[in-house]
Design a protein around this motif. Structure first.
Motif, PDB file in Angstrom:
ATOM      1  N   UNK A  81     124.547  78.180  46.541  1.00  0.00           N
ATOM      2  CA  UNK A  81     125.203  78.537  45.084  1.00  0.00           C
ATOM      3  C   UNK A  81     125.038  80.018  44.984  1.00  0.00           C
ATOM      4  N   UNK A  82     126.594  80.652  45.385  1.00  0.00           N
ATOM      5  CA  UNK A  82     126.652  82.040  45.266  1.00  0.00           C
ATOM      6  C   UNK A  82     126.912  82.852  43.716  1.00  0.00           C
ATOM      7  N   UNK A  83     126.840  81.513  42.766  1.00  0.00           N
ATOM      8  CA  UNK A  83     126.838  82.094  41.415  1.00  0.00           C
ATOM      9  C   UNK A  83     125.491  82.404  40.786  1.00  0.00           C
ATOM     10  N   UNK A  84     124.516  81.852  41.682  1.00  0.00           N
ATOM     11  CA  UNK A  84     123.126  82.215  40.928  1.00  0.00           C
ATOM     12  C   UNK A  84     122.446  83.467  41.543  1.00  0.00           C
ATOM     13  N   UNK A 109     111.682  77.156  55.395  1.00  0.00           N
ATOM     14  CA  UNK A 109     111.504  75.722  55.391  1.00  0.00           C
ATOM     15  C   UNK A 109     112.541  74.802  54.385  1.00  0.00           C
ATOM     16  N   UNK A 110     113.528  74.207  54.873  1.00  0.00           N
ATOM     17  CA  UNK A 110     114.278  73.335  54.285  1.00  0.00           C
ATOM     18  C   UNK A 110     115.136  74.262  53.368  1.00  0.00           C
ATOM     19  N   UNK A 111     115.092  74.533  52.448  1.00  0.00           N
ATOM     20  CA  UNK A 111     116.047  75.665  51.570  1.00  0.00           C
ATOM     21  C   UNK A 111     115.938  76.977  52.226  1.00  0.00           C
ATOM     22  N   UNK A 124     126.748  76.716  55.277  1.00  0.00           N
ATOM     23  CA  UNK A 124     125.649  75.811  54.721  1.00  0.00           C
ATOM     24  C   UNK A 124     126.368  75.031  53.463  1.00  0.00           C
ATOM     25  N   UNK A 125     126.105  73.652  53.614  1.00  0.00           N
ATOM     26  CA  UNK A 125     126.708  73.091  52.486  1.00  0.00           C
ATOM     27  C   UNK A 125     126.142  71.578  52.493  1.00  0.00           C
ATOM     28  N   UNK A 126     126.883  70.846  51.611  1.00  0.00           N
ATOM     29  CA  UNK A 126     126.203  69.238  51.651  1.00  0.00           C
ATOM     30  C   UNK A 126     126.633  68.674  52.937  1.00  0.00           C
ATOM     31  N   UNK A 127     125.915  67.479  53.422  1.00  0.00           N
ATOM     32  CA  UNK A 127     126.030  66.783  54.802  1.00  0.00           C
ATOM     33  C   UNK A 127     127.039  65.740  54.472  1.00  0.00           C
ATOM     34  N   UNK A 166     121.636  68.872  52.027  1.00  0.00           N
ATOM     35  CA  UNK A 166     122.378  70.138  52.487  1.00  0.00           C
ATOM     36  C   UNK A 166     121.998  70.284  53.860  1.00  0.00           C
ATOM     37  N   UNK A 167     122.723  71.023  54.452  1.00  0.00           N
ATOM     38  CA  UNK A 167     122.415  71.256  56.060  1.00  0.00           C
ATOM     39  C   UNK A 167     123.004  72.519  56.572  1.00  0.00           C
ATOM     40  N   UNK A 168     122.459  73.065  57.618  1.00  0.00           N
ATOM     41  CA  UNK A 168     123.104  74.234  58.291  1.00  0.00           C
ATOM     42  C   UNK A 168     123.885  73.680  59.190  1.00  0.00           C
ATOM     43  N   UNK A 169     125.331  74.071  59.475  1.00  0.00           N
ATOM     44  CA  UNK A 169     126.148  73.461  60.388  1.00  0.00           C
ATOM     45  C   UNK A 169     126.497  74.260  61.768  1.00  0.00           C
ATOM     46  N   UNK A 170     126.161  73.600  62.731  1.00  0.00           N
ATOM     47  CA  UNK A 170     126.530  74.735  64.088  1.00  0.00           C
ATOM     48  C   UNK A 170     128.020  75.084  63.893  1.00  0.00           C
ATOM     49  N   UNK A 171     128.232  76.064  65.010  1.00  0.00           N
ATOM     50  CA  UNK A 171     127.334  76.412  65.836  1.00  0.00           C
ATOM     51  C   UNK A 171     126.572  77.841  65.420  1.00  0.00           C
TER      52      UNK A 171
END
Length: 258
Positions: A81-84, A109-111, A124-127, A166-171
């Protein structure tokens, strides 16, 4: 050692009454690791910045040159959330901590794992696969096996509580390794020696804490069938939960002491 814990959310009432804040939980988790408990004095600074004040709470953070390590907890907020303002401030702080000239180590951890991902300019975004909930078995990578030894290492598995969409996407960058993965989340943890260490799951959660969160989620409208299936996965798992929480505590301590 000076460790700053960014508390980016607050536990629900039962967990808070029994365990304190998320910062308190991580202090207790690290003390489970024999190497950390005997390594010498640790000064903790717990900074409470979280979702209760989503549009504010921008504040002064300790100068990085005075900080040996930072720990970022989980949160109901979205790391992307880049607006926060406070999320952007925290991301910038982590980006500076990860710079080559910085001595500060970063644990997420997580977030917090996802904030590290943002600081590394990863996606980074919704899975697309949806939520990952409850006690979840992960396959360790070769790097993960090195850092996350368990009493049943031969099965190459580690189980942690999960509560994320939400997840971190590879690579990942070439100098950052993946520690574990599941079928729906390819980056369950990251490591770069003496710089960053993270997990998507929650080593600070026991079965009681996870159960309270799941029941809370049911009260906010999450599908009851999904919640019941997640709660069922917790039955008779206390021994494994504690074993694998201890393994992660040891790994986190080892990173901080590298």
């Amino acid at each position: 050692m000076k460790v700053v814990i960014f508390e980016t959310d607050a536990p629900l009432p039962i967990a808070r009454a029994k365990h304190g804040s998320y910062g308190d939980m991580f202090k207790a988790l690290l003390q489970r690791a024999p190497s950390f408990a005997t390594a010498g004095p640790v000064e903790y600074i717990q900074l409470h910045i979280h979702a209760d004040k989503p549009d504010g709470d921008v504040r002064d953070f300790p100068p990085l040159e005075d900080v040996d390590a930072i720990i970022i907890t989980g949160s109901r907020s979205n790391a992307y959330d880049t607006h926060i303002p406070w999320i952007n401030q925290l991301t910038d702080y982590v980006k500076h901590a990860l710079a080559e000239e910085s001595k500060t180590r970063v644990v997420g951890i997580c977030f917090g794992h996802q904030i590290i991902g943002r600081a590394l300019d990863l996606q980074v975004g919704p899975n697309p696969a949806g939520w990952e909930l409850s006690l979840t078995e992960m396959a360790l990578t070769s790097e993960g096996e090195t850092h996350l030894t368990t009493a049943a290492k031969e099965d190459n598995k580690l189980a942690l509580m999960q509560f994320h969409r939400d997840i971190v996407f590879p690579p990942l960058p070439e100098n950052v390794t993946t520690l574990a993965q599941t079928d729906v989340c390819a980056v369950q943890g990251m490591h770069r020696p003496r710089k960053l260490w993270s997990v998507q799951g929650h080593p600070e959660f026991d079965t009681e804490i996870e159960r309270e969160l799941l029941e809370y989620a049911a009260g906010t409208g999450m599908d009851r069938k999904i919640i019941d299936a997640a709660i069922a996965k917790l039955e008779n798992q206390e021994t494994r939960v504690e074993r694998d929480r201890a393994a992660v505590a040891d790994a986190m301590a080892a990173f901080l002491l590298e």
